[in-house]
Write a protein that holds these residues in place. Structure first.
Motif: not given
Ligand SMILES: [Zn+2]
Length: 116
Positions: A79, A87-91, A106, A109, A111
């Protein structure tokens, strides 16, 4: 001087080339000594190593605990943008130079990297 192998570990051993011990100045007959008294501070024959520690130059060194378990490390590999580039949250894909990056916050988003 007929000293026994265990004399080295005996409290009574004189550590003297002209004297075997305080009780038997010229040594004992046979292979055992009735007056042998083990010195608790003598070097043990085998070094005992507790888990997470090892002997280095005769000293017991405690090794630092691993901060992450293996499972956590594997999750991080899957991840974390340091390894995935995303980004593991919004790619969001980080810039191409992501391998040289230190901070992984990030810009898309928000992150925040809290592992490094
Ligand atoms: Zn993001």
């Amino acid at each position: 001087m007929p000293k026994l192998p265990e004399c080295d570990r005996c409290l009574l051993y004189a550590h003297n080339p002209h004297l075997v011990c305080a009780v038997h100045p010229t040594g004992v007959d046979g292979n055992t000594c009735l007056d042998f008294r083990e010195d608790p501070s003598a070097e043990p024959a085998e070094l005992w190593e507790p888990e997470g520690a090892s002997y280095y130059n005769g000293e017991l060194i405690l090794q630092p605990q691993q901060r992450l378990t293996q499972q956590q490390q594997l999750e991080l590999l899957d991840t974390h943008p340091m390894f995935t580039g995303k980004c593991p949250q919004c790619q969001h894909e980080f810039d191409r130079d992501w391998s040289a990056r230190v901070h992984w916050d990030c810009p898309e988003c928000g992150w925040m990297d809290d592992t490094v």
